[in-house]
Design a protein around this motif. Sequence first.
Motif, short mmCIF file in Angstrom:
data_model
loop_
_atom_site.label_atom_id
_atom_site.label_comp_id
_atom_site.label_asym_id
_atom_site.label_seq_id
_atom_site.Cartn_x
_atom_site.Cartn_y
_atom_site.Cartn_z
N ALA A 135 -9.35 -2.48 6.31
CA ALA A 135 -8.35 -3.45 6.81
C ALA A 135 -7.86 -4.37 5.72
O ALA A 135 -6.67 -4.68 5.65
N GLU A 136 -8.74 -4.81 4.82
CA GLU A 136 -8.31 -5.71 3.75
C GLU A 136 -7.41 -5.03 2.74
O GLU A 136 -6.69 -5.69 2.00
N SER A 137 -7.37 -3.69 2.70
CA SER A 137 -6.48 -2.94 1.82
C SER A 137 -5.08 -2.80 2.41
O SER A 137 -4.14 -2.47 1.70
N ALA A 138 -4.95 -2.99 3.70
CA ALA A 138 -3.68 -2.78 4.41
C ALA A 138 -2.82 -4.04 4.32
O ALA A 138 -2.67 -4.78 5.27
N LYS A 139 -2.28 -4.28 3.14
CA LYS A 139 -1.40 -5.43 2.94
C LYS A 139 -0.13 -5.05 2.26
O LYS A 139 0.04 -3.99 1.79
N LEU A 157 0.82 -1.20 0.00
CA LEU A 157 0.00 0.00 0.00
C LEU A 157 0.86 1.26 0.00
O LEU A 157 0.64 2.17 -0.80
N LEU A 158 1.85 1.31 0.88
CA LEU A 158 2.74 2.46 1.01
C LEU A 158 4.18 2.01 0.84
O LEU A 158 4.90 1.80 1.82
N ALA A 203 1.33 4.85 8.77
CA ALA A 203 2.07 6.09 8.52
C ALA A 203 3.55 5.79 8.41
O ALA A 203 4.07 4.89 9.09
N LEU A 204 4.21 6.53 7.55
CA LEU A 204 5.65 6.36 7.33
C LEU A 204 6.28 7.73 7.19
O LEU A 204 5.76 8.60 6.47
N VAL A 205 7.37 7.96 7.90
CA VAL A 205 8.17 9.16 7.75
C VAL A 205 9.51 8.71 7.20
O VAL A 205 10.13 7.78 7.74
N ILE A 229 3.85 10.04 4.87
CA ILE A 229 2.72 9.51 4.12
C ILE A 229 1.88 8.71 5.10
O ILE A 229 2.40 7.88 5.84
N GLY A 230 0.59 9.03 5.12
CA GLY A 230 -0.31 8.36 6.05
C GLY A 230 -1.56 7.90 5.33
O GLY A 230 -2.04 8.57 4.41
#
Length: 174
Positions: free
Chosen positions: A170-174, A76-77, A100-102, A164-165
Amino acid sequence: MTAIGNFKPAGVAALAAAAALALAACSQSPSGQAETSSSTASASTPATLTAPPSPSAAPNTSATVGAVVEGFPKQLLPLMDGATVVSSSFDKASTPATAALVGKVQAPTAAVVDFYTKALEAQGFKAVPGDAVGGVASKDFVRGDNETVNLSVVEAAGVSTFTIGANVAAESAK
């Protein structure tokens, strides 16, 4: 408690705790090496810490400094090539799931925005009009009725620091 915009307070708290820990835990020495603020840490030991849970964070929220937290939705990210992780957080148990990722990368702001725009559009996200908030590059993306991603980038001396956040099903968070 109510959500702030599309961001849940627990997700925002986890992101804020991770960012604050990242800033407090490391500083640059004159040689450019990271030093921890702890008097017991060796300057040659990499500073990768796991943040203690925030009092307001959900029990399933994970955050870490200097690495991608376990279970983070890398599809996703994705991490931009050449970028280093400053901090990350992930809560798949919340609705919506939050991640989230910095990171930092030696690249211009436009290259960071372009990389993440292509990565998100390939997953069905659509860019929302607008490219900045004040003087900060900021881009929002939506998918469906309730999935959102925000990218913010600040550049100094050829190094872009980006956050980026995402708030997604939940099913998209893979």
